[in-house]
Design a protein around this motif. Structure first.
Motif, PDB file in Angstrom:
ATOM      1  N   TYR A 199      17.177  83.036  68.557  1.00 24.44           N
ATOM      2  CA  TYR A 199      17.875  83.687  69.674  1.00 24.44           C
ATOM      3  C   TYR A 199      18.478  85.026  69.247  1.00 24.44           C
ATOM      4  CZ  TYR A 199      17.037  79.490  72.363  1.00 24.44           C
ATOM      5  OH  TYR A 199      16.409  78.459  73.045  1.00 24.44           O
TER       6      TYR A 199
ATOM      7  N   SER B  87      18.655  75.154  72.182  1.00 22.46           N
ATOM      8  CA  SER B  87      18.914  75.543  70.790  1.00 22.46           C
ATOM      9  C   SER B  87      19.468  74.366  70.012  1.00 22.46           C
ATOM     10  CB  SER B  87      19.922  76.703  70.758  1.00 22.46           C
ATOM     11  OG  SER B  87      20.263  77.003  69.414  1.00 22.46           O
TER      12      SER B  87
ATOM     13  N   TRP C 229      23.313  85.943  75.297  1.00 19.68           N
ATOM     14  CA  TRP C 229      22.064  85.472  75.922  1.00 19.68           C
ATOM     15  C   TRP C 229      22.237  85.355  77.439  1.00 19.68           C
ATOM     16  CZ3 TRP C 229      17.478  85.205  73.535  1.00 19.68           C
ATOM     17  CH2 TRP C 229      16.431  84.646  74.250  1.00 19.68           C
TER      18      TRP C 229
ATOM     19  N   VAL D  12      21.931  79.003  77.515  1.00 19.07           N
ATOM     20  CA  VAL D  12      21.258  78.167  76.515  1.00 19.07           C
ATOM     21  C   VAL D  12      21.855  76.768  76.543  1.00 19.07           C
ATOM     22  CG1 VAL D  12      20.895  77.822  74.035  1.00 19.07           C
ATOM     23  CG2 VAL D  12      20.723  80.119  75.008  1.00 19.07           C
TER      24      VAL D  12
END
Ligand code: AMP
Length: 515
Positions: free
Chosen positions: A255, A277, A290, A298
């Motif tokens: 990431y 993740s 992100w 995530v």
């Protein structure tokens, strides 16, 4: 009923076996029929060797669809799959092969010389080669076998795979995972992560580890979902394939590397349903960046070789608390359905909210024990059957689990517990700090003290003493590391885990004239 994991996975294949199952980044396309037939041929070859029940098949090969078929074939033939990191050198392979005594070893042609020597010395009868270019003696040999095979009858508790733990804190141990461990976890995750028809998995993880081999592949096979198969994680290639994918699984480093690409936009993620993740902690900064860059949150989950997946942030916001449960950065979520998870203090009692303790688990996903190490196995289970994960963590008011580090990484300074994650979090908040890792080093007075390694953000200059000074303003004195060193990169293993054992060695070699 046959508890062979392949039989379960096979049920997930689509009706039309000519559909795409795997597309590689070199443009090769494999149908479901190809997976079925290729793995049948390999299974028939394995069966023709008439090996004793439960024989180990050790594989140290580059990532390829044929290596995946070999995994499936080992299940089908009722043997035990033993994946090895291709980066392992001869002393490491000698340990694993000597310990596991595999009947079959498959390696790359380049390594055949030294691997075969080690294997034959350990009593292995068959050493074959396999490349990532559809060649090698294995494929020559299996070409003569039938492409029809019925999976061998297995009991739920029969061992399907042995995964050697990454050994960042000691000698690697072989975790024995059964067909039922793997099958039950795969089914729970398929449901919990909301897999739907039409999902496409972008697979860029290595396949010698629980994350890429089991979690990712089982999910795709069980759901009949095609995989976009990348031999290695390369951010540019991932970005190029993201518009065709709906699910991506990565370690936190994937990431951060993707975030460094200007091409990461909401547009390339338009079809994406889920980013997952795990394997190492994701920094809250990465989680937030992100979200901002892609519009996706995530989902972080937590597990280990011995237990497969244990906890997950919710897939659906309405999973708990009347629609309020969200994915929370810095947390690994809730215990998965079927997993009993408790956090105990040193007195063996459940901790209060926010208090740190030892994470212990029980469930159909938890392994049966370490290969040929009954005493080690016994030590790591409580008398009431919970596996002591070795991770320390907390629970909050809402039941979210947070990991604060491995118990072996705990620093005991002047008799007081210091949790590295707390110090690392504080360091990471300081201006100019990109990331940090804190380890314990021996100290004549306090027993142990913290030693901090920090990485600077691009363009920033860090003054170690000033960082420690800032920490003193925020944390109790006993928690503040006594020494701080700026470094260019943290040593990580293939799964992105910081290798604290290497940092401890580095800290010891640095002049230690601690106050
Ligand atoms: P392995 O057996 O190599 O998969 O390593 C398992 C260990 O990785 C766990 O015991 C944890 O210490 C760590 N780990 C896995 N997932 C996470 C996560 N999401 N956050 C923090 N640590 C994790």
């Amino acid at each position: 009923m046959n508890a062979n994991l392949y039989a379960l996975l096979r049920q997930g294949f689509p009706q039309d076996l000519d559909n795409l199952a795997v597309e590689t980044d070199t443009g090769l396309r494999y149908s479901w029929r190809d997976l079925e037939r290729g793995s049948a041929m390999m299974a028939n070859w394995l069966q023709s060797l008439q090996l004793p029940d439960g024989s180990r098949v050790a594989v140290q090969a580059d990532k390829s669809v044929e290596a995946l078929m070999l995994y499936l074939a080992t299940l089908r033939a009722g043997h035990v799959f033993l994946p090895l990191n291709p980066a392992y050198q001869s002393s490491e392979v000698a340990y694993f092969v000597g310990n596991a005594e595999p009947a079959v070893v498959v390696c790359t042609p380049a390594n055949f010389g030294w691997v075969s020597k080690i294997a034959f010395q350990a009593g292995t009868r068959y050493v074959m080669t396999l490349t990532d270019q559809r060649s090698g003696s294995l494929l020559d040999r299996v070409a003569h076998h039938s492409d029809q095979q019925t999976p061998v009858q297995r009991q739920p508790s029969d061992v399907a795979a042995i995964l050697y733990t990454s050994g960042t804190t000691g000698r690697s141990k072989g975790a024995m995972l059964s067909h039922a461990n793997l099958g039950s976890n795969a089914q729970v995750l398929q449901d919990y992560w909301g897999w739907v028809p039409g999902d496409v998995l972008l697979h860029a993880l290595p396949i010698f580890h629980v994350h890429g081999l089991f979690i990712a592949i089982h999910a795709a096979l069980l759901n009949g979902s095609p995989m976009l198969w990348h031999a290695k994680f390369e951010p540019q290639r991932v970005l190029a394939d993201l518009p065709r994918a709906t699910v991506f699984m990565g370690v936190p480093t994937f990431y951060t590397r993707l975030l460094a690409q200007p091409g990461l936009t909401p547009g390339v993620c338009a079809k994406m349903r889920l980013f997952i993740s795990g394997s190492a902690p994701m920094l809250v900064d990465t989680f937030q960046d992100w979200q901002q860059r892609t519009g996706h949150t995530v989902l972080e989950r937590y597990g280990m070789s011995e237990t497969l997946m244990l906890t997950s942030n919710p897939y659906r916001a309405d999973a708990r608390f009347g629609g309020q449960a969200e994915r929370v950065g810095g947390s690994v979520g809730f215990a998965l359905p079927g997993v009993s998870l408790r956090i105990h203090n040193e007195q063996g009692l459940p901790v209060a909210v926010g208090e740190v303790g030892s994470i212990q688990v029980k469930g159909p996903n938890v392994f049966g024990g370490y290969w040929r190490m009954p005493e080690k196995t016994a030590q790591e289970f409580t008398t009431d059957g919970f596996f002591i994960t070795g991770d320390m963590g907390t629970l909050d008011d809402n039941g979210y689990v947070r990991i604060v580090g491995r118990s072996k990484d705990l620093i005991i300074s002047g008799g007081l517990n210091v949790y590295p994650v707390e110090i690392e979090d504080a360091l990471n908040q300081l201006p100019g700090v990109l990331e940090s890792a804190v380890v314990g080093v021996p100290h004549p007075d306090f027993g142990e003290v913290g030693f901090a390694f920090v990485l600077a953000k691009p363009g920033a200059t860090l003054a170690p003493q000033a960082l420690l000074g800032s920490l003193k303003e925020q944390l109790a004195g006993f928690k503040v590391p006594k020494q701080c060193q700026v470094i260019a990169e943290l040593p990580r293993n293939a799964m992105g885990k910081v290798q604290k054992n290497l940092l401890r060695d580095m800290a010891l070699t640095l002049t230690l004239d601690l106050p």
